[in-house]
Write a protein that holds these residues in place. Structure first.
Motif, PDB file in Angstrom:
ATOM      1  N   ARG A   1       0.811  -1.208   0.000  1.00  0.00           N
ATOM      2  CA  ARG A   1       0.000   0.000   0.000  1.00  0.00           C
ATOM      3  C   ARG A   1       0.852   1.270   0.000  1.00  0.00           C
ATOM      4  NH1 ARG A   1      -5.257  -1.272   0.732  1.00  0.00           N
ATOM      5  NH2 ARG A   1      -5.733  -3.326   1.608  1.00  0.00           N
ATOM      6  N   ASP A   2       1.945   1.247   0.746  1.00  0.00           N
ATOM      7  CA  ASP A   2       2.764   2.454   0.836  1.00  0.00           C
ATOM      8  C   ASP A   2       3.475   2.757  -0.477  1.00  0.00           C
ATOM      9  OD1 ASP A   2       4.310   0.162   1.152  1.00  0.00           O
ATOM     10  OD2 ASP A   2       5.854   1.202   2.297  1.00  0.00           O
ATOM     11  N   VAL A   3       3.575   1.762  -1.348  1.00  0.00           N
ATOM     12  CA  VAL A   3       4.209   1.961  -2.651  1.00  0.00           C
ATOM     13  C   VAL A   3       3.179   2.374  -3.691  1.00  0.00           C
ATOM     14  CG1 VAL A   3       5.451   0.860  -4.551  1.00  0.00           C
ATOM     15  CG2 VAL A   3       6.104   0.372  -2.185  1.00  0.00           C
ATOM     16  N   VAL A   4       2.115   1.591  -3.816  1.00  0.00           N
ATOM     17  CA  VAL A   4       1.180   1.803  -4.934  1.00  0.00           C
ATOM     18  C   VAL A   4       0.345   3.067  -4.793  1.00  0.00           C
ATOM     19  CG1 VAL A   4       1.088  -0.658  -5.454  1.00  0.00           C
ATOM     20  CG2 VAL A   4      -0.609   0.330  -3.904  1.00  0.00           C
ATOM     21  N   ARG A   5       0.178   3.565  -3.563  1.00  0.00           N
ATOM     22  CA  ARG A   5      -0.649   4.766  -3.413  1.00  0.00           C
ATOM     23  C   ARG A   5      -0.033   5.972  -4.107  1.00  0.00           C
ATOM     24  NH1 ARG A   5       0.846   4.755   2.389  1.00  0.00           N
ATOM     25  NH2 ARG A   5      -1.209   3.868   2.769  1.00  0.00           N
ATOM     26  N   GLY A   6       1.257   5.925  -4.355  1.00  0.00           N
ATOM     27  CA  GLY A   6       1.896   7.062  -4.995  1.00  0.00           C
ATOM     28  C   GLY A   6       2.193   6.869  -6.471  1.00  0.00           C
ATOM     29  N   LYS A   7       1.645   5.798  -7.062  1.00  0.00           N
ATOM     30  CA  LYS A   7       1.931   5.502  -8.462  1.00  0.00           C
ATOM     31  C   LYS A   7       0.765   5.903  -9.364  1.00  0.00           C
ATOM     32  CE  LYS A   7       5.800   3.594  -7.225  1.00  0.00           C
ATOM     33  NZ  LYS A   7       7.103   4.205  -7.547  1.00  0.00           N
ATOM     34  N   ARG A  32      -2.138   5.505 -11.846  1.00  0.00           N
ATOM     35  CA  ARG A  32      -3.067   4.426 -12.171  1.00  0.00           C
ATOM     36  C   ARG A  32      -3.371   4.452 -13.668  1.00  0.00           C
ATOM     37  NH1 ARG A  32      -3.757   0.825  -7.798  1.00  0.00           N
ATOM     38  NH2 ARG A  32      -3.314   2.033  -5.926  1.00  0.00           N
ATOM     39  N   VAL A  33      -3.258   3.295 -14.304  1.00  0.00           N
ATOM     40  CA  VAL A  33      -3.424   3.240 -15.762  1.00  0.00           C
ATOM     41  C   VAL A  33      -4.642   2.403 -16.166  1.00  0.00           C
ATOM     42  CG1 VAL A  33      -0.970   3.610 -16.195  1.00  0.00           C
ATOM     43  CG2 VAL A  33      -1.831   1.268 -15.931  1.00  0.00           C
ATOM     44  N   GLY A  34      -5.640   2.323 -15.292  1.00  0.00           N
ATOM     45  CA  GLY A  34      -6.848   1.579 -15.618  1.00  0.00           C
ATOM     46  C   GLY A  34      -6.797   0.146 -15.115  1.00  0.00           C
ATOM     47  N   GLY A  35      -7.748  -0.657 -15.604  1.00  0.00           N
ATOM     48  CA  GLY A  35      -7.816  -2.043 -15.174  1.00  0.00           C
ATOM     49  C   GLY A  35      -7.085  -2.967 -16.122  1.00  0.00           C
TER      50      GLY A  35
END
Length: 238
Positions: A21-27, A29-32
């Motif tokens: 969570r601490d990594v992906v929250r700052g990336k 988002r490119v859709g599903g």
């Protein structure tokens, strides 16, 4: 990717990438998986896109490749192939040493689980992935092989990859254990009552219907360590 030390190199993730969570929250988002924003991906100018045959669409992969974006496609259907994927990813991304260290943990656990499973009769298991309609897993799937590695015998191993079944079909197979994961369908305690009409099924009779963390059964990578430690005990418990 993060276990290989590549968290800072990640420039984009899907809307379903929730950990770490601490990594992906700052990336970005490119859709599903099935509806990615290809323009957004191209704008990120990635050196590599990691895709999966089951999760991603052929036409999207082809479109990215035509645009000059390198795409590496994964398709691990067994635990052994999942381990090989870690090694290959280490080679492709220049993280061989991190991959080697990770495999030094996972490969002995894999060997131990297989040896333990060989010492006792397999436990028959029903593992649904959806409800209404009920769907489960056939033999040509990662979940099937993970169960087999841990001492389980998938009662629908003779079916196609993701067959639709009925609860009458399940009862006829008489599983000793029923595992209800929280993904892709989110099974909850209320769904245990679905099996009340089948008191003669061993799993129902012996109260061996378990709500389980679906990540243990279907997530590739370092999560495998927890699966190989916990699932054999779950199946062996009487």
């Amino acid at each position: 990717m993060c276990a290989l030390g590549l968290a800072d190199a990640l420039v984009g993730v899907t809307v379903y990438c929730v950990e770490p969570r601490d990594v992906v929250r700052g990336k970005t988002r490119v859709g599903g998986e099935k509806d990615p924003d290809l323009a957004a991906i191209r704008a990120l100018a990635p050196d590599l896109v990691v895709a999966n045959i089951e999760e991603n669409r052929r036409e999207d992969i082809a479109a990215l490749r035509r645009a000059g974006v390198p795409v590496w496609v994964t398709y691990p259907r067994t635990v052994a192939e999942g381990l090989a994927m870690i090694r290959d990813l280490g080679e492709i991304t220049g993280t061989r040493e991190r991959a080697r260290v990770l495999l030094e943990t996972l490969e002995p656990l894999y060997a131990h689980a297989r040896a333990r499973a060989a010492e006792r009769p397999p436990v028959s298991v029903f593992y649904p992935i959806w409800r209404r309609p009920w769907m489960t897993i056939g033999s040509d799937t990662y979940v099937h092989d993970l169960l087999a590695t841990c001492g389980g015998a998938n009662v629908f191993a003779d079916r196609m990859r993701y067959p639709t079944v009925t609860l009458d079909d399940v009862a006829a197979k008489a599983p000793a254990v029923i595992l209800l994961p929280d993904e892709p369908f989110r099974f909850r305690r209320t769904h245990l009552a679905d099996f009340d009409a089948y008191p003669a099924v061993p799993a129902v009779r012996d109260r061996r219907i378990h709500l389980v963390d679906g990540k243990l059964f279907s997530w590739h990578g370092p999560r495998l360590a927890e699966a190989l430690s916990k699932v054999p005990d779950l199946l062996a418990a009487g």
